[in-house]
Write a protein that holds these residues in place. Structure first.
Motif, PDB file in Angstrom:
ATOM      1  N   ARG A  93     -11.384   0.113  -4.905  1.00 45.52           N
ATOM      2  CA  ARG A  93     -12.157  -1.101  -5.195  1.00 45.52           C
ATOM      3  C   ARG A  93     -13.105  -0.829  -6.352  1.00 45.52           C
ATOM      4  N   GLU A 132     -14.902  -4.371   1.774  1.00 48.18           N
ATOM      5  CA  GLU A 132     -13.698  -3.772   2.351  1.00 48.18           C
ATOM      6  C   GLU A 132     -13.251  -4.398   3.673  1.00 48.18           C
ATOM      7  N   MET A 191       0.834  -1.188   0.000  1.00 44.50           N
ATOM      8  CA  MET A 191       0.000   0.000   0.000  1.00 44.50           C
ATOM      9  C   MET A 191       0.875   1.246   0.000  1.00 44.50           C
ATOM     10  N   ASP A 242       5.267   2.053  -2.795  1.00 44.63           N
ATOM     11  CA  ASP A 242       4.543   0.944  -2.188  1.00 44.63           C
ATOM     12  C   ASP A 242       5.569  -0.134  -1.868  1.00 44.63           C
ATOM     13  N   ALA A 281      -7.750   1.465   0.042  1.00 46.64           N
ATOM     14  CA  ALA A 281      -7.567   0.744  -1.221  1.00 46.64           C
ATOM     15  C   ALA A 281      -8.711   1.056  -2.180  1.00 46.64           C
ATOM     16  N   GLU A 284      -8.829  -9.091   0.011  1.00 50.44           N
ATOM     17  CA  GLU A 284      -7.387  -9.176   0.250  1.00 50.44           C
ATOM     18  C   GLU A 284      -6.766  -7.822   0.579  1.00 50.44           C
ATOM     19  N   GLN A 285      -7.501  -6.734   0.342  1.00 54.49           N
ATOM     20  CA  GLN A 285      -7.007  -5.397   0.664  1.00 54.49           C
ATOM     21  C   GLN A 285      -7.615  -4.853   1.960  1.00 54.49           C
ATOM     22  N   ARG A 286      -8.184  -5.720   2.787  1.00 54.15           N
ATOM     23  CA  ARG A 286      -8.884  -5.248   3.985  1.00 54.15           C
ATOM     24  C   ARG A 286      -7.958  -4.548   4.983  1.00 54.15           C
ATOM     25  N   ASN A 311      -5.940  -2.304   4.163  1.00 49.57           N
ATOM     26  CA  ASN A 311      -5.701  -0.969   3.613  1.00 49.57           C
ATOM     27  C   ASN A 311      -7.034  -0.256   3.460  1.00 49.57           C
TER      28      ASN A 311
END
Length: 411
Positions: free
Chosen positions: A380, A367, A1, A35, A378, A371-373, A375
């Motif tokens: 979406r 969210e 991130m 990142d 992120a 897989e980006q939880r 961040n």
């Protein structure tokens, strides 16, 4: 991130040796945003000597944009405004930069890896898609941006658009007088490097060499454009849909354990309004333009509210909290005049407030589980008809010394 960077002046940053694997020559880079999980980077690079690299394959979607000097790609020479986009896994031709050239360099979805190949006819990666884009952006014409905001006056040059993900890079120009008095947030990230001119907005002054990387759903706005307009190179990892907020506020607080008077306990609270109090106000011209933006939207038949500078007038957080408590009390039958006596000793149930929306309606449905939880900011995927997620809070963006103290406007 990537962290929320807003606002930095690139001149404030230190130089590092440029990570341009397989090249011959000497160059340095300033790391505007990185990142550290996948290697994506936004960089300012200076070439101290002539520099070149043969054909090869980038490990990331990679972009080069010439600010000053010249570059060649496959024998074609382009000066200021030269632009190359090299998709990840696609063979690229010979590339050179002349001594003294200054560029913006971006890597997305990968690191600085570069595999030499015999030529552009070499096989690419199995999952590679797209072709190399080479542009002379100085020769391109500006197109008006449709539905730019409450006022016309934004213009665009599209440099690259990914037809699958919607990721796109563009040059954007705001002409003198373009204004938007609202705060916007988007389903995708947005980053920009200021090339020319200046603009005032809630995070400060955008002038040449300033840069921001703004994660998805972070509010920004209260834009005014002075004489001469302003131009940026901008990038987003999806379609830039605008969702607007007005009468924004933020309040936080707690109970001090050992830092109250005499080192004891103390209740305390602060708000974005408090941080903005006493800050030098927007200029008379800014305020005039912002009010004209409000009036323009009203003339289009749209609902709107007056623009009130942060830290002035009534504290919106106190008004909003009082309204939410009153609304909840009336729904529960405890409005004023209900005969409920508070002078006696008894326990109350949990305090409730009616904010007009349920928590689940303010978040992207994935969210907390995808897989980006980890961040919160992120980007979406979002499409028309999906629930619209609310803005997120960012209270400590990365700032550099030249951009000054942020007054919490739009927090």
């Amino acid at each position: 991130m990537r962290p929320h960077v807003e606002l930095v002046q690139q001149d404030d940053y230190v130089w590092h040796g440029a990570e341009l694997i397989g090249g011959e020559g000497r160059a340095s880079e300033r790391r505007l945003s990185v990142d550290e999980e996948d290697g994506s980077s936004s960089l300012r690079i200076d070439f101290h000597t002539d520099w070149g690299r043969g054909p090869g394959i980038h490990h990331a979607d990679t972009e080069y944009h010439v600010l000053e000097g010249s570059m060649t790609y496959g024998g074609r020479t382009i000066g200021k405004g030269g632009y190359v986009h090299a998709p990840k896994g696609v063979p690229t031709d010979v590339m050179t930069f002349s001594e003294g050239t200054r560029i913006l360099h971006y890597r997305e979805y990968g690191d600085a890896g570069f595999d030499a190949v015999d030529g552009v006819g070499a096989p690419g990666w199995a999952d590679a898609r797209g072709e190399v884009t080479v542009l002379d952006t100085e020769a391109m014409k500006w197109d008006a941006v449709p539905n730019a905001g409450p006022m016309p006056g934004l213009f665009i040059k599209y440099l690259h658009v990914d037809p699958v993900t919607g990721f796109y890079t563009r040059l954007v120009h705001s002409q003198e007088g373009w204004t938007d008095h609202r705060l916007a947030h988007h389903p995708c990230y947005e980053e920009a490097y200021t090339l020319q001119g200046s603009m005032e907005y809630n995070f400060g002054t955008l002038d040449p060499g300033t840069y921001f990387f703004r994660p998805a759903r972070v509010k920004h706005g209260h834009f005014t454009t002075p004489e001469g307009g302003v131009t940026w190179l901008m990038r987003s990892d999806g379609e830039l849909v605008n969702w607007y907020t007005q009468n924004e506020w933020l309040r936080w607080g707690g109970e001090a354990v050992n830092y109250g008077p005499g080192g004891g306990r103390m209740r305390w609270s602060m708000s974005s309004h408090d941080i903005g109090r006493g800050v030098p106000p927007r200029s008379d011209r800014d305020l005039r333009d912002l009010r004209a933006s409000v009036q323009f939207q009203r003339e289009q038949g749209k609902d709107d509210v007056d623009y009130v500078p942060n830290g002035t007038g009534a504290d919106k957080s106190l008004i909003a909290i009082a309204k939410a408590l009153d609304s909840a009390g009336m729904q529960a039958g405890h409005g004023s005049g209900d005969g409920h006596e508070h002078g006696h000793d008894h326990e109350h149930g949990p305090v409730s407030a009616d904010w007009g929306a349920e928590l689940g309606d303010l978040e992207h449905p994935d969210e907390r589980t995808d897989e980006q939880r980890h961040n919160w900011g992120a980007g979406r995927a979002w499409k028309e008809g999906d629930p619209i997620p609310a803005p997120i809070v960012s209270t400590l963006p990365v700032r550099s010394r030249s951009t000054g103290r942020w007054a919490g406007d739009g927090m």
